[in-house]
Design a protein around this motif. Sequence first.
Motif, PDB file in Angstrom:
ATOM      1  N   LYS A  86       0.811  -1.217   0.000  1.00 20.56           N
ATOM      2  CA  LYS A  86       0.000   0.000   0.000  1.00 20.56           C
ATOM      3  C   LYS A  86       0.848   1.274   0.000  1.00 20.56           C
ATOM      4  O   LYS A  86       0.344   2.340   0.329  1.00 20.56           O
ATOM      5  CB  LYS A  86      -0.974   0.017   1.187  1.00 20.56           C
ATOM      6  N   GLU A  95       1.973   2.905  -2.530  1.00 22.46           N
ATOM      7  CA  GLU A  95       1.629   3.792  -3.641  1.00 22.46           C
ATOM      8  C   GLU A  95       0.138   3.747  -3.939  1.00 22.46           C
ATOM      9  O   GLU A  95      -0.361   4.455  -4.798  1.00 22.46           O
ATOM     10  CB  GLU A  95       2.426   3.341  -4.881  1.00 22.46           C
ATOM     11  N   ARG A  96      -0.606   2.939  -3.221  1.00 21.34           N
ATOM     12  CA  ARG A  96      -1.950   2.606  -3.678  1.00 21.34           C
ATOM     13  C   ARG A  96      -3.026   3.636  -3.353  1.00 21.34           C
ATOM     14  O   ARG A  96      -4.114   3.579  -3.926  1.00 21.34           O
ATOM     15  CB  ARG A  96      -2.347   1.237  -3.126  1.00 21.34           C
ATOM     16  N   ALA A  97      -2.761   4.570  -2.479  1.00 22.77           N
ATOM     17  CA  ALA A  97      -3.795   5.570  -2.197  1.00 22.77           C
ATOM     18  C   ALA A  97      -4.125   6.370  -3.450  1.00 22.77           C
ATOM     19  O   ALA A  97      -5.300   6.576  -3.788  1.00 22.77           O
ATOM     20  CB  ALA A  97      -3.338   6.488  -1.071  1.00 22.77           C
ATOM     21  N   ASP A 125      -5.720   3.839  -6.093  1.00 22.03           N
ATOM     22  CA  ASP A 125      -7.090   3.440  -5.779  1.00 22.03           C
ATOM     23  C   ASP A 125      -8.074   4.588  -6.009  1.00 22.03           C
ATOM     24  O   ASP A 125      -9.201   4.370  -6.485  1.00 22.03           O
ATOM     25  CB  ASP A 125      -7.182   2.958  -4.332  1.00 22.03           C
ATOM     26  N   SER A 126      -7.660   5.813  -5.679  1.00 26.54           N
ATOM     27  CA  SER A 126      -8.558   6.953  -5.895  1.00 26.54           C
ATOM     28  C   SER A 126      -8.817   7.155  -7.384  1.00 26.54           C
ATOM     29  O   SER A 126      -9.943   7.469  -7.792  1.00 26.54           O
ATOM     30  CB  SER A 126      -7.973   8.219  -5.267  1.00 26.54           C
ATOM     31  N   ALA A 148      -6.557  12.987  -2.649  1.00 27.80           N
ATOM     32  CA  ALA A 148      -5.508  11.967  -2.502  1.00 27.80           C
ATOM     33  C   ALA A 148      -4.143  12.519  -2.892  1.00 27.80           C
ATOM     34  O   ALA A 148      -3.128  12.207  -2.262  1.00 27.80           O
ATOM     35  CB  ALA A 148      -5.854  10.741  -3.354  1.00 27.80           C
ATOM     36  N   GLU A 198      -0.781  13.007  -0.301  1.00 24.89           N
ATOM     37  CA  GLU A 198       0.427  12.223  -0.560  1.00 24.89           C
ATOM     38  C   GLU A 198       1.649  12.984  -0.079  1.00 24.89           C
ATOM     39  O   GLU A 198       1.837  14.154  -0.400  1.00 24.89           O
ATOM     40  CB  GLU A 198       0.541  11.927  -2.056  1.00 24.89           C
ATOM     41  N   THR A 227       0.108  10.214 -10.613  1.00 26.16           N
ATOM     42  CA  THR A 227      -1.297   9.941 -10.924  1.00 26.16           C
ATOM     43  C   THR A 227      -1.503   9.890 -12.431  1.00 26.16           C
ATOM     44  O   THR A 227      -2.209   9.015 -12.949  1.00 26.16           O
ATOM     45  CB  THR A 227      -2.201  11.025 -10.307  1.00 26.16           C
TER      46      THR A 227
END
Length: 338
Positions: free
Chosen positions: A217, A219-221, A224-225, A248, A252, A261
Amino acid sequence: MHRQSWQQLQERRAQLPHALLIAGQRGIGKFELARSFAASLLCEARTESGSACGRCPACGWLAQGNHPDLRLLQPSALAEGEETEAAAGDAAGKKRASQQITIDQVRALDEFLHVGTHRHGARVVLLNPAEAMNRATANAILKALEEPIPGTLFILVSSEPHRLLPTIRSRCQTIPMRPPPAASAIAWLRHAGVRDGEQWLALAGGSPLLALELSAKGERALLDSLLGQVAHGKGLNAVLAAAIVDKAVKAEKRPAALKRTLEWAQKWLFDLTLASQGLPPRYFVAHAPQLLRLAQGTDARKLLAFNRKAIQYKAQCEQPVNSRLFLEEFFLNYIRLF
């Protein structure tokens, strides 16, 4: 996992150039390889394989981060402990740490480069990532490369070597690094305790270090957003999507969140283009059914045009922009695909 690249470096040891460029995609261990080679050059009791021994005084200084014959130039935003400092700085209204290698960092090399080495061996300047140099910094480094100092090696690490000045690239011997074989990377991930290594490795484009970050997790925030929005396709609310992803991005702590992103968005568009041609996804293998469903509502012509537009978006987001408005425009154009 990079025996061939390590061997290429060892072959240059007998007659070192004044500059090396270690280039390859993000998350495959370029910086780790560069640091290992720098350590081996400074080590006073190398092993038979050419690696640093880890026991001599030079290795001790390296472990403590204060070897007198090594300089690391990197953006202050990448410095150890930057996440905590940036959060505290933001709360106090202070200036955010730089995402560039600055001209002041290069100027600070003057004394280092023009005095004798402390251990009568090599002197190493490590730049990571080299593409973080702005024009003034790049020109200053170019001057140093044009007037090489005996016994001094510049090691440039880059995930985007095309962004370097051609004159800098021409003065470096390039060590290209490729992602390790999938089987080796999956075995390494399994040893690191990662389940579903194939899925994470595909998502990371074959980069095992990035796959490890994603599985934990790290990098996943952001990811996922973004996925939570683009999966809506035609039913996407661009304004709401921009607000969610922008939140998000701003939460970060690591640098270049908006750029990363956009990189994920480019990979999603690439897989959507594959799906429009009836081909399996390259990155988002776990989202194959969603991609196929969305692809039925668009066509390759629109997708290819938006892929080109996404390249421009990525370049724009490296400049100071209003991230909320930037993302609104991106999602409005994304909806028009369907």
